[in-house]
Design an enzyme around this catalytic site. Structure first.
Site, PDB file in Angstrom:
ATOM      1  CD  GLU A  25      -3.062   1.170   2.497  1.00 37.81           C
ATOM      2  OE1 GLU A  25      -3.617   0.344   2.413  1.00 37.81           O
ATOM      3  OE2 GLU A  25      -2.631   2.052   3.409  1.00 37.81           O
ATOM      4  CG  PHE A  27       1.129   8.137   1.886  1.00 36.76           C
ATOM      5  CD1 PHE A  27       1.319   9.368   1.721  1.00 36.76           C
ATOM      6  CD2 PHE A  27       1.879   7.283   2.742  1.00 36.76           C
ATOM      7  CE1 PHE A  27       2.702   9.743   2.211  1.00 36.76           C
ATOM      8  CE2 PHE A  27       2.990   7.791   3.242  1.00 36.76           C
ATOM      9  CZ  PHE A  27       3.454   9.002   2.840  1.00 36.76           C
ATOM     10  N   PRO A  29       1.763  11.225  -2.135  1.00 36.42           N
ATOM     11  CG  PRO A  29       3.720  10.720  -3.325  1.00 36.42           C
ATOM     12  CD  PRO A  29       2.160  10.612  -3.252  1.00 36.42           C
ATOM     13  NE  ARG A 115     -17.077   6.693   8.648  1.00 32.18           N
ATOM     14  CZ  ARG A 115     -17.135   6.580   9.826  1.00 32.18           C
ATOM     15  NH1 ARG A 115     -18.242   6.739  10.547  1.00 32.18           N
ATOM     16  NH2 ARG A 115     -16.040   7.192  10.597  1.00 32.18           N
TER      17      ARG A 115
END
Length: 600
Positions: A25, A27, A29, A115
């Site tokens: 995984e 994220f 930047p 969610r």
């Protein structure tokens, strides 16, 4: 391919798992240099054969747009099966539709429907106007709109959630998400393997049969470890605290002991029978995750890392459905796959495999603007750090020598590091650059190597692959006449030479035809010719190359490095970009290097 299908392929006929698999995984930047660094890291981690990667979602604003861009690039350029996170936070249906359409267009077939956390600076989660309140609603919407195109994953919390601590209620909510159409589960991080196994048992008892993928968070420092534990409110086994507390000030020791603890926990999960796949939370780093996987014996052997076994083509095949028929690429973009894919992104599916580079009636490639904010994929500051301020031609040649020797991982015109293919011509290349002949791209001669060769092999097994020796370099305009005379009339060497002003010279007998420089012979198949040299595409590459030099020059001007700027302008004004092919791949003679050594 859908993740659940990939995982199913890893099962034996009797249902038992083959060797466990893994995924990463990443994220989004916050800076452009961070994006470049992430692409480089993803490219390196591709060599470990992950089943997929996933990209987190940043709802609203620029970073959510960047999420879809990262997904498209990882699918189209890097050839990585990608899962896109998608949350309900700050996402009305219109934005959800836009994100799903972009994922669909890029070939992404996997969505992690969440969610999401509360918006920044708020303590309570509330649905936005026109949006969804729960992940199950998002799952149901995706399934209704796209049918079975997407595999849909959902999150699970083995040790509870800040808003709901009753484990049985959480499993009930999880079942609702599965019943709404979800295909797999990825869990929040945890460190207690026994608690996780007990939770898996309860999940299965509730009638949930989809794959359970544990989220594995490496331990890199004691402070970050405890911060995450407290934030996620998860239990830490006594063994972890006993091992890590006494060495908490020594990050290296914490990493080493943390790797042992995590590998031991992961092995327990695998042995339980509930887990066949590990999902590594990388935090956009690579070492800690790879240390755990290495400890488990899941990383490929060194020989496999050089070149993936059974790669279908000698270049990274895109997973974008628009490019599924692509089987030919010009060699000029060998080390610049990002700009090549961007500049051919407007081609229709039926324009592959031949593409438009042989059609002189229409532009061969899209505008350079398609490549984004700049052709050099490093920020101006990072460019100066990497390549300093060359003031002579030999300074530029020395940068290339450092690249050839593996001391530099990229150059202004080469985004990716070299592999071992260059080893057979490494010393002649270094020699040329020591003599101020600046080389840009190359490939060695190959005469009938096995298609399973760990360095140059590609295509199905039981085949043979071939390559013509190729070199691309900068030639002073004053040397062109001598260069042409030394080639002669009956040489197997063919070339194109062009300057920034489009003055073109060539000895190709038919300069509108493509010259295959890589091909393969396989049982029961036609000859495949996936890499070529061709006039129209070379002119498009020439345009890009000289724009790269100009962009590099402007960076020097903006930083008051006038000597370096003048050097780059001299290269633009007074040099030809030349490619040369030795069409005799049988004799073993070094005609190209002998020719260039002979230039006075």
């Amino acid at each position: 391919m859908r993740i659940s299908h990939k995982l199913q392929q890893r099962q034996d006929r009797d249902g038992s798992a083959k060797e466990p698999t893994f995924s990463f995984e990443f994220f989004v930047p916050k800076t452009s240099q961070g994006v470049q660094n992430l692409y480089d890291r993803m490219d390196r981690m591709y060599q470990t054969h992950p089943q997929f990667i996933d990209i987190t979602w940043n709802a609203g604003g620029r970073l959510s747009q960047l999420s879809t861009d990262l997904v498209a690039t990882s699918q189209s350029v890097l050839g990585l099966e990608t899962c896109m996170h998608l949350t309900c936070t700050n996402m009305p249906v219109e934005l959800i539709d836009e994100a799903l359409q972009k994922a669909y267009d890029s070939g992404c077939q996997n969505i992690l429907a969440l969610r999401g956390d509360p918006p920044v600076n708020t303590n309570k989660w509330t649905a936005c106007e026109g949006g969804f309140s729960y992940a199950r609603d998002l799952v149901r919407y995706i399934r209704k709109k796209y049918g079975d195109h997407f595999d849909i994953g959902v999150a699970a919390y083995p040790e509870g959630h800040p808003e709901e601590t009753d484990g049985r209620s959480l499993i009930g909510f999880l079942k609702e998400k599965i019943d709404a159409g979800a295909d797999f589960i990825i869990t929040q991080m945890f460190y207690d393997g026994d608690l996780f196994i007990d939770w898996c048992r309860d999940v299965r008892a509730a009638g949930i049969s989809v794959p359970i993928i544990p989220g594995i968070m490496p331990i890199t420092s004691y402070a970050s470890f405890m911060r995450r534990v407290n934030w996620c409110q998860i239990h830490v086994p006594e063994e972890f605290l006993t091992r890590l507390e006494p060495i908490k000030e020594n990050d290296q020791l914490v990493r080493e002991h943390g790797t042992e603890l995590m590998a031991k926990m992961c092995q327990k999960l695998i042995d339980s029978g509930y887990v066949t796949h590990l999902h590594m939370y990388t935090m956009n780093l690579e070492k800690a995750s790879l240390m755990i996987l290495d400890k488990l014996g899941l990383l490929p052997k060194e020989a496999e890392e050089v070149n993936l076994p059974n790669v279908p083509l000698p270049w990274r095949k895109s997973l974008n459905p628009q490019r599924r028929n692509e089987s030919v690429r010009p060699i000029f973009w060998q080390r610049r796959p990002y700009s090549y894919v961007a500049r051919t992104s407007q081609w229709a599916a039926d324009e592959f495999p031949n593409g438009r580079f042989g059609d002189s009636s229409s532009p061969a490639f899209g505008d350079l603007d398609l490549c984004g904010s700049g052709l050099i994929r490093q920020t101006p500051t990072r460019s100066l750090e990497l390549w300093s301020t060359p003031t002579t031609l030999q300074d530029v040649a020395n940068l290339i020598i450092a690249y050839l020797e593996g001391k530099l991982k990229c150059l202004p015109w080469s985004d990716t590091p070299l592999n071992h293919e260059v080893d057979s011509i490494l010393q002649p290349l270094i020699e040329l650059n020591k003599n101020s002949i600046v080389t840009v791209n190359s490939q060695p001669r190959v005469n009938g190597a096995s298609s399973t060769d760990s360095v140059v092999g590609w295509g199905p097994s039981n085949g043979f692959v071939y390559q013509k020796e190729y070199l691309e370099f900068l030639l002073p305009k004053s040397k062109l006449k001598e260069f042409v005379q030394n080639i002669g009339d009956d040489s197997p060497l063919t070339y194109f030479a062009v300057d920034a002003a489009d003055e073109l010279y060539s000895n190709h007998p038919d300069d509108t035809a493509a010259n295959a420089v890589t091909w393969g012979i396989f049982p029961g198949r036609e000859v495949e010719q996936p890499t070529i040299v061709e006039k129209v595409s070379f002119l498009a590459w020439k345009e890009e190359f000289f724009h790269i030099l100009d962009e590099w020059k402007l960076n020097f001007q903006e930083n008051n490095k006038s000597d370096s700027a003048e050097l780059l302008q001299d290269l633009i004004d007074n040099y030809f970009l030349v490619n040369i092919v030795d069409n005799d791949f049988v004799s073993g003679k070094d005609r190209i290097f002998e020719l260039l050594r002979g230039l006075h």
